[in-house]
Write a protein that holds these residues in place. Structure first.
Motif: not given
Length: 124
Positions: A7-35
Motif C-alpha cells: 500500500x505504501x509503495x502504490x500510494x507513494x507512486x500515485x502521490x508522485x504521479x498525481x503531484x506531477x500531473x497537477x504541476x504540469x498538466x493542471x496548473x494552466x487549467x485550474x483556478x488558483x483556488x482549485x489548484x
C-alpha cells in the motif's frame, strides 16, 4: 506487513504521479483556488504515505498490535477519501465532493490515534 509495504509503495507512486500531473498538466487549467485544493490533496497524500511506510517498518520490526494493523487501513482509506475527494473536487469543480473530505480527515485522526495507542501500550 507485506500489505502495508504494498500500500505504501502504490500510494507513494500515485502521490508522485498525481503531484506531477497537477504541476504540469493542471496548473494552466485550474483556478488558483482549485489548484490550492489539489495541492492540499497531494500534501496529505504524501504525509500519510509516509505514515503507511512507518507502520510497515514497525510491523516488519515485530511490533504487533491490532491497533497498528488498523492504522494501515485507516491511513489508506483516509488517503482515498480525503485526498481522493479533493482531487475530484479540484478537477471537476463539483462542490459537493468537499462534503466527504472530512470523513477522510476523521479516518486519518483515528489512524494516528491507533498509532499513538500502539506507542502507549509499548511503554508498559
Amino acid at each position: 506487513m507485506f500489505m502495508a509495504f504494498l500500500l505504501a509503495g502504490i500510494s507513494g507512486f500515485l502521490a508522485v504521479a498525481l503531484g506531477a500531473f497537477g504541476a504540469h498538466g493542471l496548473k494552466q487549467r485550474l483556478s488558483a483556488d482549485m489548484m490550492a485544493v489539489y495541492e492540499t490533496a497531494v500534501q496529505y497524500h504524501f504525509y500519510h504515505t509516509l505514515a503507511l511506510l512507518l507502520v510497515a517498518v514497525m510491523l516488519q520490526q515485530g511490533v504487533q498490535s491490532a491497533a497498528l494493523r488498523a492504522s494501515v487501513w485507516l491511513f489508506g482509506l483516509g488517503i482515498v477519501v480525503f485526498s481522493g475527494s479533493l482531487y475530484a473536487l479540484a478537477i471537476s469543480g463539483v462542490k459537493i465532493l468537499g462534503a466527504i473530505t472530512p470523513i477522510g480527515g476523521v479516518l486519518f485522526l483515528i489512524g494516528w490515534a491507533c498509532l499513538a495507542y500502539t506507542g502507549f501500550r509499548s511503554l508498559s
